[in-house]
Design a protein around this motif. Structure first.
Motif, mmCIF file in Angstrom:
data_model
loop_
_atom_site.group_PDB
_atom_site.id
_atom_site.type_symbol
_atom_site.label_atom_id
_atom_site.label_comp_id
_atom_site.label_asym_id
_atom_site.label_seq_id
_atom_site.Cartn_x
_atom_site.Cartn_y
_atom_site.Cartn_z
ATOM 1 N N SER A 77 -46.538 57.126 -16.089
ATOM 2 C CA SER A 77 -46.362 57.981 -14.917
ATOM 3 C C SER A 77 -45.587 59.237 -15.307
ATOM 4 O O SER A 77 -44.884 59.261 -16.326
ATOM 5 N N PRO A 78 -45.687 60.296 -14.510
ATOM 6 C CA PRO A 78 -44.861 61.478 -14.765
ATOM 7 C C PRO A 78 -43.369 61.154 -14.754
ATOM 8 O O PRO A 78 -42.602 61.711 -15.538
ATOM 9 N N ALA A 79 -42.974 60.218 -13.892
ATOM 10 C CA ALA A 79 -41.563 59.841 -13.834
ATOM 11 C C ALA A 79 -41.109 59.238 -15.153
ATOM 12 O O ALA A 79 -40.043 59.568 -15.679
ATOM 13 N N GLY A 80 -41.918 58.354 -15.697
ATOM 14 C CA GLY A 80 -41.567 57.723 -16.961
ATOM 15 C C GLY A 80 -41.480 58.735 -18.092
ATOM 16 O O GLY A 80 -40.580 58.653 -18.938
ATOM 17 N N ALA A 157 -47.512 69.161 -22.183
ATOM 18 C CA ALA A 157 -46.890 68.561 -21.010
ATOM 19 C C ALA A 157 -46.394 69.610 -20.031
ATOM 20 O O ALA A 157 -46.036 69.279 -18.897
ATOM 21 N N GLY A 158 -46.379 70.874 -20.461
ATOM 22 C CA GLY A 158 -46.039 71.974 -19.559
ATOM 23 C C GLY A 158 -47.297 72.580 -18.970
ATOM 24 O O GLY A 158 -48.263 71.871 -18.684
ATOM 25 N N ASN A 159 -47.308 73.872 -18.831
ATOM 26 C CA ASN A 159 -48.441 74.535 -18.188
ATOM 27 C C ASN A 159 -49.119 75.570 -19.071
ATOM 28 O O ASN A 159 -49.784 76.480 -18.576
ATOM 29 N N CYS A 160 -48.977 75.440 -20.399
ATOM 30 C CA CYS A 160 -49.560 76.477 -21.255
ATOM 31 C C CYS A 160 -51.065 76.316 -21.426
ATOM 32 O O CYS A 160 -51.746 77.247 -21.865
ATOM 33 N N PRO A 259 -44.274 64.567 -30.741
ATOM 34 C CA PRO A 259 -45.289 65.615 -30.933
ATOM 35 C C PRO A 259 -45.000 66.842 -30.071
ATOM 36 O O PRO A 259 -44.837 66.735 -28.850
ATOM 37 N N GLN A 260 -44.936 67.998 -30.713
ATOM 38 C CA GLN A 260 -44.615 69.251 -30.037
ATOM 39 C C GLN A 260 -45.899 70.048 -29.765
ATOM 40 O O GLN A 260 -46.852 69.990 -30.536
ATOM 41 N N GLY A 265 -44.953 76.089 -28.061
ATOM 42 C CA GLY A 265 -43.767 75.845 -28.869
ATOM 43 C C GLY A 265 -42.545 75.468 -28.056
ATOM 44 O O GLY A 265 -41.438 75.426 -28.588
ATOM 45 N N GLU A 266 -42.735 75.170 -26.782
ATOM 46 C CA GLU A 266 -41.599 74.866 -25.912
ATOM 47 C C GLU A 266 -41.660 73.449 -25.323
ATOM 48 O O GLU A 266 -40.622 72.873 -25.020
ATOM 49 N N ASN A 267 -42.855 72.928 -25.168
ATOM 50 C CA ASN A 267 -43.016 71.638 -24.500
ATOM 51 C C ASN A 267 -43.525 70.576 -25.468
ATOM 52 O O ASN A 267 -44.011 70.878 -26.559
ATOM 53 N N LEU A 268 -43.423 69.338 -25.026
ATOM 54 C CA LEU A 268 -44.003 68.233 -25.771
ATOM 55 C C LEU A 268 -45.501 68.154 -25.506
ATOM 56 O O LEU A 268 -45.999 68.647 -24.494
ATOM 57 N N LEU A 269 -46.206 67.515 -26.420
ATOM 58 C CA LEU A 269 -47.572 67.105 -26.130
ATOM 59 C C LEU A 269 -47.530 65.765 -25.407
ATOM 60 O O LEU A 269 -46.579 64.993 -25.545
ATOM 61 N N ARG A 270 -48.560 65.481 -24.630
ATOM 62 C CA ARG A 270 -48.697 64.209 -23.931
ATOM 63 C C ARG A 270 -50.131 63.720 -24.084
ATOM 64 O O ARG A 270 -51.039 64.512 -24.362
ATOM 65 N N PRO A 271 -50.358 62.421 -23.926
ATOM 66 C CA PRO A 271 -51.744 61.945 -23.920
ATOM 67 C C PRO A 271 -52.482 62.571 -22.734
ATOM 68 O O PRO A 271 -51.937 62.651 -21.631
ATOM 69 N N ARG A 272 -53.698 63.007 -22.958
ATOM 70 C CA ARG A 272 -54.479 63.640 -21.888
ATOM 71 C C ARG A 272 -55.225 62.556 -21.093
ATOM 72 O O ARG A 272 -56.445 62.462 -21.082
#
Length: 364
Positions: A77-80, A157-160, A259-260, A265-272
Protein backbone atom coordinates in the motif's frame (compact mmCIF):
# COMPACT_ATOMS: atom_id res chain seq x y z
CA UNK A 1 -3.73 -36.33 -9.13
CA UNK A 2 -6.93 -34.69 -7.90
CA UNK A 3 -10.23 -35.58 -9.50
CA UNK A 4 -11.49 -32.83 -11.78
CA UNK A 5 -15.18 -32.22 -12.17
CA UNK A 6 -17.24 -30.28 -14.62
CA UNK A 7 -20.87 -29.37 -14.92
CA UNK A 8 -23.15 -27.02 -16.75
CA UNK A 9 -25.92 -25.61 -14.62
CA UNK A 10 -29.32 -25.57 -16.27
CA UNK A 11 -32.84 -24.63 -15.21
CA UNK A 12 -33.63 -28.36 -15.17
CA UNK A 13 -31.01 -30.87 -14.04
CA UNK A 14 -29.27 -32.37 -17.03
CA UNK A 15 -28.60 -36.07 -17.28
CA UNK A 16 -24.85 -36.27 -17.03
CA UNK A 17 -22.73 -38.64 -19.08
CA UNK A 18 -21.29 -41.63 -17.22
CA UNK A 19 -18.07 -41.28 -19.20
CA UNK A 20 -15.31 -38.84 -18.40
CA UNK A 21 -12.29 -37.46 -20.21
CA UNK A 22 -8.75 -38.47 -19.10
CA UNK A 23 -8.70 -35.55 -16.64
CA UNK A 24 -12.14 -36.36 -15.24
CA UNK A 25 -14.24 -33.79 -17.10
CA UNK A 26 -17.67 -34.66 -18.44
CA UNK A 27 -17.25 -35.03 -22.23
CA UNK A 28 -20.80 -33.82 -22.87
CA UNK A 29 -20.09 -30.51 -21.18
CA UNK A 30 -16.65 -30.21 -22.78
CA UNK A 31 -18.22 -30.81 -26.19
CA UNK A 32 -20.90 -28.19 -25.51
CA UNK A 33 -18.29 -25.64 -24.51
CA UNK A 34 -16.08 -26.39 -27.52
CA UNK A 35 -19.01 -25.99 -29.90
CA UNK A 36 -19.73 -22.52 -28.56
CA UNK A 37 -16.03 -21.67 -28.55
CA UNK A 38 -15.71 -22.60 -32.22
CA UNK A 39 -18.56 -20.22 -33.05
CA UNK A 40 -17.19 -17.37 -30.92
CA UNK A 41 -15.34 -14.38 -32.30
CA UNK A 42 -15.06 -11.96 -29.40
CA UNK A 43 -13.76 -13.73 -26.29
CA UNK A 44 -12.89 -12.13 -22.94
CA UNK A 45 -10.87 -14.04 -20.35
CA UNK A 46 -10.80 -12.74 -16.77
CA UNK A 47 -7.69 -14.08 -15.05
CA UNK A 48 -6.70 -14.43 -11.41
CA UNK A 49 -3.81 -15.94 -9.47
CA UNK A 50 -5.16 -19.46 -9.86
CA UNK A 51 -3.81 -19.47 -13.42
CA UNK A 52 -0.27 -19.55 -12.01
CA UNK A 53 -0.94 -22.00 -9.18
CA UNK A 54 0.67 -24.92 -11.05
CA UNK A 55 3.72 -22.74 -11.61
CA UNK A 56 4.19 -22.68 -7.84
CA UNK A 57 3.22 -19.06 -7.16
CA UNK A 58 1.05 -18.49 -4.06
CA UNK A 59 -1.74 -15.92 -3.90
CA UNK A 60 -2.20 -13.40 -1.10
CA UNK A 61 -4.89 -15.64 0.35
CA UNK A 62 -2.55 -18.65 0.18
CA UNK A 63 -0.25 -16.91 2.63
CA UNK A 64 -3.23 -15.96 4.82
CA UNK A 65 -2.72 -12.25 4.28
CA UNK A 66 0.63 -12.30 6.06
CA UNK A 67 4.26 -12.10 4.98
CA UNK A 68 6.79 -12.84 7.70
CA UNK A 69 4.21 -11.78 10.31
CA UNK A 70 3.50 -8.52 8.49
CA UNK A 71 0.05 -7.58 7.18
CA UNK A 72 0.29 -7.84 3.38
CA UNK A 73 -2.58 -5.40 2.93
CA UNK A 74 -0.52 -2.68 4.59
CA UNK A 75 2.83 -3.62 3.10
CA UNK A 76 1.37 -3.51 -0.42
CA UNK A 77 0.00 0.00 0.00
CA UNK A 78 1.09 3.64 -0.30
CA UNK A 79 1.00 3.81 3.49
CA UNK A 80 3.44 0.94 3.81
CA UNK A 81 5.82 2.43 1.25
CA UNK A 82 5.88 5.81 2.96
CA UNK A 83 6.35 4.19 6.37
CA UNK A 84 9.06 1.73 5.38
CA UNK A 85 9.99 1.48 1.66
CA UNK A 86 12.71 -1.00 2.58
CA UNK A 87 10.20 -3.55 3.89
CA UNK A 88 7.97 -3.09 0.86
CA UNK A 89 10.93 -3.59 -1.47
CA UNK A 90 11.96 -6.72 0.46
CA UNK A 91 8.48 -8.16 -0.07
CA UNK A 92 8.44 -7.40 -3.79
CA UNK A 93 12.00 -8.59 -4.28
CA UNK A 94 10.92 -11.99 -2.95
CA UNK A 95 7.91 -11.98 -5.29
CA UNK A 96 10.11 -11.03 -8.26
CA UNK A 97 12.52 -13.87 -7.45
CA UNK A 98 9.68 -16.39 -7.12
CA UNK A 99 8.24 -15.32 -10.48
CA UNK A 100 11.65 -15.50 -12.16
CA UNK A 101 12.17 -19.04 -10.89
CA UNK A 102 8.71 -20.11 -12.04
CA UNK A 103 7.77 -20.82 -15.61
CA UNK A 104 4.57 -20.66 -17.65
CA UNK A 105 2.43 -23.76 -17.27
CA UNK A 106 0.14 -25.43 -19.85
CA UNK A 107 -2.72 -23.06 -18.97
CA UNK A 108 -0.63 -20.04 -19.99
CA UNK A 109 0.28 -21.65 -23.31
CA UNK A 110 -3.33 -22.68 -23.90
CA UNK A 111 -4.43 -19.05 -23.63
CA UNK A 112 -1.61 -17.94 -25.92
CA UNK A 113 -2.78 -20.44 -28.54
CA UNK A 114 -6.37 -19.25 -28.11
CA UNK A 115 -5.21 -15.67 -28.70
CA UNK A 116 -3.48 -16.75 -31.91
CA UNK A 117 -6.55 -18.65 -33.11
CA UNK A 118 -9.03 -15.91 -32.18
CA UNK A 119 -7.89 -12.36 -33.03
CA UNK A 120 -10.88 -11.02 -31.08
CA UNK A 121 -9.56 -12.56 -27.85
CA UNK A 122 -8.69 -10.23 -24.93
CA UNK A 123 -7.20 -11.28 -21.58
CA UNK A 124 -7.97 -9.12 -18.54
CA UNK A 125 -5.32 -10.27 -16.08
CA UNK A 126 -5.00 -9.45 -12.38
CA UNK A 127 -1.64 -11.25 -12.28
CA UNK A 128 1.62 -9.34 -11.96
CA UNK A 129 3.97 -12.32 -12.37
CA UNK A 130 4.73 -11.85 -16.09
CA UNK A 131 4.14 -15.53 -16.94
CA UNK A 132 1.55 -14.83 -19.63
CA UNK A 133 3.99 -12.48 -21.34
CA UNK A 134 6.79 -15.04 -21.11
CA UNK A 135 4.45 -17.61 -22.67
CA UNK A 136 4.02 -15.25 -25.63
CA UNK A 137 0.82 -13.30 -25.04
CA UNK A 138 2.57 -9.92 -25.19
CA UNK A 139 3.11 -10.28 -28.93
CA UNK A 140 -0.19 -8.44 -29.45
CA UNK A 141 -0.65 -5.76 -26.74
CA UNK A 142 -4.30 -5.36 -27.72
CA UNK A 143 -4.95 -8.88 -26.43
CA UNK A 144 -3.48 -8.48 -22.93
CA UNK A 145 -4.62 -5.90 -20.40
CA UNK A 146 -2.68 -5.92 -17.12
CA UNK A 147 -5.13 -4.68 -14.52
CA UNK A 148 -2.70 -4.69 -11.58
CA UNK A 149 0.58 -3.92 -13.34
CA UNK A 150 3.79 -5.92 -13.67
CA UNK A 151 6.41 -6.89 -11.08
CA UNK A 152 9.16 -6.30 -13.63
CA UNK A 153 8.23 -2.73 -14.50
CA UNK A 154 9.62 -0.04 -12.18
CA UNK A 155 8.37 3.52 -11.82
CA UNK A 156 9.32 6.71 -10.02
CA UNK A 157 7.60 6.87 -6.66
CA UNK A 158 7.26 10.62 -7.21
CA UNK A 159 5.72 12.36 -10.18
CA UNK A 160 8.56 12.58 -12.69
CA UNK A 161 7.00 9.93 -14.94
CA UNK A 162 10.07 7.70 -15.29
CA UNK A 163 9.30 4.04 -16.09
CA UNK A 164 11.74 1.16 -16.54
CA UNK A 165 10.03 -1.66 -18.44
CA UNK A 166 10.97 -5.35 -18.27
CA UNK A 167 13.69 -5.01 -15.67
CA UNK A 168 14.65 -8.58 -14.73
CA UNK A 169 17.80 -7.65 -12.78
CA UNK A 170 18.07 -9.51 -9.47
CA UNK A 171 18.94 -8.22 -7.00
CA UNK A 172 18.14 -4.61 -7.85
CA UNK A 173 20.55 -3.54 -5.12
CA UNK A 174 22.68 -5.23 -2.47
CA UNK A 175 20.22 -4.84 0.42
CA UNK A 176 17.58 -6.65 -1.66
CA UNK A 177 19.73 -9.72 -2.31
CA UNK A 178 18.15 -13.00 -1.29
CA UNK A 179 20.54 -13.51 1.61
CA UNK A 180 20.02 -10.02 3.02
CA UNK A 181 16.23 -10.20 2.71
CA UNK A 182 16.01 -13.62 4.34
CA UNK A 183 18.25 -12.51 7.22
CA UNK A 184 16.33 -9.28 7.71
CA UNK A 185 12.81 -10.71 7.72
CA UNK A 186 13.87 -13.40 10.19
CA UNK A 187 14.91 -10.67 12.59
CA UNK A 188 18.67 -10.81 12.16
CA UNK A 189 18.83 -7.06 11.55
CA UNK A 190 17.00 -6.18 14.77
CA UNK A 191 19.24 -5.74 17.79
CA UNK A 192 18.64 -8.15 20.66
CA UNK A 193 15.94 -6.85 22.96
CA UNK A 194 14.93 -4.12 20.50
CA UNK A 195 11.26 -4.05 19.51
CA UNK A 196 10.45 -2.86 15.98
CA UNK A 197 8.12 0.15 16.12
CA UNK A 198 4.47 -0.37 15.35
CA UNK A 199 2.69 1.77 12.81
CA UNK A 200 -0.68 1.93 11.12
CA UNK A 201 -2.32 4.19 8.58
CA UNK A 202 -4.79 5.34 11.22
CA UNK A 203 -1.96 6.36 13.55
CA UNK A 204 -0.30 8.41 10.82
CA UNK A 205 -3.62 9.99 9.88
CA UNK A 206 -4.12 11.12 13.48
CA UNK A 207 -0.60 12.60 13.60
CA UNK A 208 -1.22 14.37 10.29
CA UNK A 209 -4.42 15.99 11.59
CA UNK A 210 -2.60 17.19 14.71
CA UNK A 211 0.30 18.61 12.67
CA UNK A 212 -2.08 20.32 10.30
CA UNK A 213 -3.82 21.98 13.24
CA UNK A 214 -0.49 23.15 14.69
CA UNK A 215 1.11 24.33 11.44
CA UNK A 216 -1.96 25.56 9.62
CA UNK A 217 -3.24 24.55 6.18
CA UNK A 218 -0.68 26.62 4.22
CA UNK A 219 2.46 25.29 5.92
CA UNK A 220 1.36 21.67 6.27
CA UNK A 221 2.63 19.31 3.54
CA UNK A 222 0.22 16.42 2.97
CA UNK A 223 2.45 13.34 3.06
CA UNK A 224 0.97 11.16 5.74
CA UNK A 225 -0.91 7.96 4.90
CA UNK A 226 -4.67 8.04 5.15
CA UNK A 227 -7.11 5.42 6.37
CA UNK A 228 -7.87 4.55 2.76
CA UNK A 229 -4.19 3.81 2.13
CA UNK A 230 -4.48 0.77 4.37
CA UNK A 231 -7.60 -0.55 2.66
CA UNK A 232 -7.48 -3.35 0.10
CA UNK A 233 -9.23 -3.06 -3.22
CA UNK A 234 -12.92 -2.99 -2.37
CA UNK A 235 -14.45 -6.44 -2.11
CA UNK A 236 -17.99 -7.15 -3.21
CA UNK A 237 -20.55 -6.41 -0.54
CA UNK A 238 -17.98 -4.93 1.84
CA UNK A 239 -17.06 -1.48 2.96
CA UNK A 240 -13.47 -0.28 2.61
CA UNK A 241 -11.79 -1.84 5.63
CA UNK A 242 -8.76 -0.89 7.68
CA UNK A 243 -6.75 -3.47 9.65
CA UNK A 244 -7.71 -3.31 13.32
CA UNK A 245 -4.29 -4.37 14.57
CA UNK A 246 -1.31 -2.19 13.71
CA UNK A 247 1.29 -4.47 12.09
CA UNK A 248 4.97 -4.03 12.75
CA UNK A 249 6.75 -2.24 9.92
CA UNK A 250 10.51 -2.22 10.28
CA UNK A 251 13.36 -3.12 7.96
CA UNK A 252 16.18 -0.87 9.14
CA UNK A 253 17.01 -0.08 5.50
CA UNK A 254 17.91 3.50 4.64
CA UNK A 255 16.32 5.07 1.55
CA UNK A 256 19.76 5.71 0.07
CA UNK A 257 20.30 1.93 -0.08
CA UNK A 258 17.19 1.30 -2.21
CA UNK A 259 16.65 1.64 -6.00
CA UNK A 260 16.80 5.32 -6.93
CA UNK A 261 14.91 6.99 -9.79
CA UNK A 262 17.42 7.94 -12.54
CA UNK A 263 14.81 10.21 -14.10
CA UNK A 264 14.61 12.83 -11.38
CA UNK A 265 17.37 11.72 -9.02
CA UNK A 266 15.18 12.69 -6.08
CA UNK A 267 12.75 9.84 -5.50
CA UNK A 268 12.88 6.11 -5.03
CA UNK A 269 11.78 3.65 -7.65
CA UNK A 270 8.78 1.46 -6.80
CA UNK A 271 7.28 -1.66 -8.37
CA UNK A 272 4.84 -0.57 -11.08
CA UNK A 273 1.97 -2.56 -9.59
CA UNK A 274 -1.39 -1.45 -8.23
CA UNK A 275 -1.26 -1.28 -4.45
CA UNK A 276 -4.26 -1.61 -2.18
CA UNK A 277 -5.98 1.75 -2.00
CA UNK A 278 -4.81 2.78 -5.50
CA UNK A 279 -6.82 3.10 -8.68
CA UNK A 280 -6.27 0.76 -11.60
CA UNK A 281 -4.25 2.22 -14.52
CA UNK A 282 -6.36 4.82 -16.29
CA UNK A 283 -5.28 3.80 -19.79
CA UNK A 284 -6.05 0.14 -19.12
CA UNK A 285 -9.46 0.94 -17.69
CA UNK A 286 -10.27 3.08 -20.71
CA UNK A 287 -9.47 0.10 -22.94
CA UNK A 288 -11.63 -2.18 -20.79
CA UNK A 289 -14.54 0.27 -20.87
CA UNK A 290 -14.25 0.48 -24.65
CA UNK A 291 -14.17 -3.32 -24.87
CA UNK A 292 -17.58 -3.60 -23.24
CA UNK A 293 -19.05 -0.73 -25.23
CA UNK A 294 -18.20 -2.18 -28.63
CA UNK A 295 -19.81 -5.16 -30.32
CA UNK A 296 -21.35 -8.06 -28.46
CA UNK A 297 -19.14 -10.46 -26.52
CA UNK A 298 -19.57 -14.12 -27.47
CA UNK A 299 -17.78 -15.84 -24.61
CA UNK A 300 -16.32 -14.97 -21.20
CA UNK A 301 -13.91 -17.39 -19.50
CA UNK A 302 -13.21 -16.77 -15.81
CA UNK A 303 -9.97 -18.46 -14.76
CA UNK A 304 -8.46 -18.82 -11.30
CA UNK A 305 -10.20 -15.94 -9.56
CA UNK A 306 -12.74 -15.83 -6.75
CA UNK A 307 -14.39 -12.81 -8.40
CA UNK A 308 -14.52 -10.96 -5.10
CA UNK A 309 -12.16 -8.04 -5.73
CA UNK A 310 -13.65 -5.04 -7.46
CA UNK A 311 -13.56 -3.83 -10.23
CA UNK A 312 -12.38 -7.08 -11.87
CA UNK A 313 -15.26 -8.90 -10.20
CA UNK A 314 -17.70 -6.90 -12.32
CA UNK A 315 -16.17 -7.73 -15.71
CA UNK A 316 -17.92 -11.09 -16.01
CA UNK A 317 -21.33 -9.47 -15.60
CA UNK A 318 -20.39 -6.74 -18.06
CA UNK A 319 -19.53 -9.40 -20.62
CA UNK A 320 -22.75 -11.22 -19.84
CA UNK A 321 -24.61 -7.98 -20.39
CA UNK A 322 -23.08 -7.84 -23.88
CA UNK A 323 -24.48 -11.28 -24.68
CA UNK A 324 -21.62 -13.54 -23.54
CA UNK A 325 -22.02 -17.09 -22.37
CA UNK A 326 -19.76 -17.73 -19.38
CA UNK A 327 -17.38 -20.56 -18.46
CA UNK A 328 -15.66 -20.85 -15.08
CA UNK A 329 -12.37 -22.65 -14.43
CA UNK A 330 -11.51 -22.79 -10.73
CA UNK A 331 -10.11 -25.20 -8.15
CA UNK A 332 -12.99 -24.62 -5.74
CA UNK A 333 -16.74 -24.48 -6.27
CA UNK A 334 -16.99 -21.66 -3.74
CA UNK A 335 -14.93 -19.51 -6.13
CA UNK A 336 -17.69 -20.02 -8.70
CA UNK A 337 -20.52 -18.83 -6.47
CA UNK A 338 -21.36 -16.03 -8.91
CA UNK A 339 -22.04 -18.57 -11.68
CA UNK A 340 -25.50 -18.64 -13.25
CA UNK A 341 -27.56 -21.73 -14.03
CA UNK A 342 -26.71 -21.54 -17.72
CA UNK A 343 -22.92 -21.25 -17.20
CA UNK A 344 -20.30 -23.94 -17.65
CA UNK A 345 -18.40 -24.64 -14.43
CA UNK A 346 -15.20 -26.70 -14.69
CA UNK A 347 -13.57 -27.53 -11.37
CA UNK A 348 -9.89 -28.39 -11.12
CA UNK A 349 -6.40 -27.22 -11.96
CA UNK A 350 -6.40 -24.65 -14.78
CA UNK A 351 -3.15 -26.16 -16.10
CA UNK A 352 -5.06 -29.39 -16.73
CA UNK A 353 -8.49 -28.07 -17.67
CA UNK A 354 -7.72 -25.18 -20.05
CA UNK A 355 -5.63 -27.19 -22.54
CA UNK A 356 -8.35 -29.84 -22.65
CA UNK A 357 -11.44 -27.68 -23.08
CA UNK A 358 -9.75 -25.29 -25.52
CA UNK A 359 -8.42 -28.24 -27.54
CA UNK A 360 -5.99 -26.18 -29.62
CA UNK A 361 -3.02 -27.61 -31.46
CA UNK A 362 0.52 -26.46 -30.84
CA UNK A 363 0.25 -26.19 -27.08
CA UNK A 364 3.47 -26.65 -25.15
Amino acid sequence: MPTHQSRQRQCKPAKMSQQTTPSGLDPVQVSSFRTHLSQSTRIVTIIGAGLSASSGLPTFRDINGLWCNHDVFLIASPAGFRRDPGLVWQFYSERRRAALRAGPNPAHYALVNLAKAKPGFVALSQNVDGLLQRAGLDENPKQLKLLHGNLFDLACAGNCGYVDYDNFVDPLCEVLSEGRVRASVMGADVAEGEKPPKASALLFEGIAKKNKKILGEEKFAEAAPTARDAAPLTELGQEVRVPEAAPELYSGIEKAELPQCPGCGENLLRPRVVWFGEALPEDVMEDVDALFKEEKVDLAIVVGTSSQVWPAAGFCEEARGRGAKVAWVNMSEKDCKNAKKEDWVFLGDAAVILPEILNLEGQE
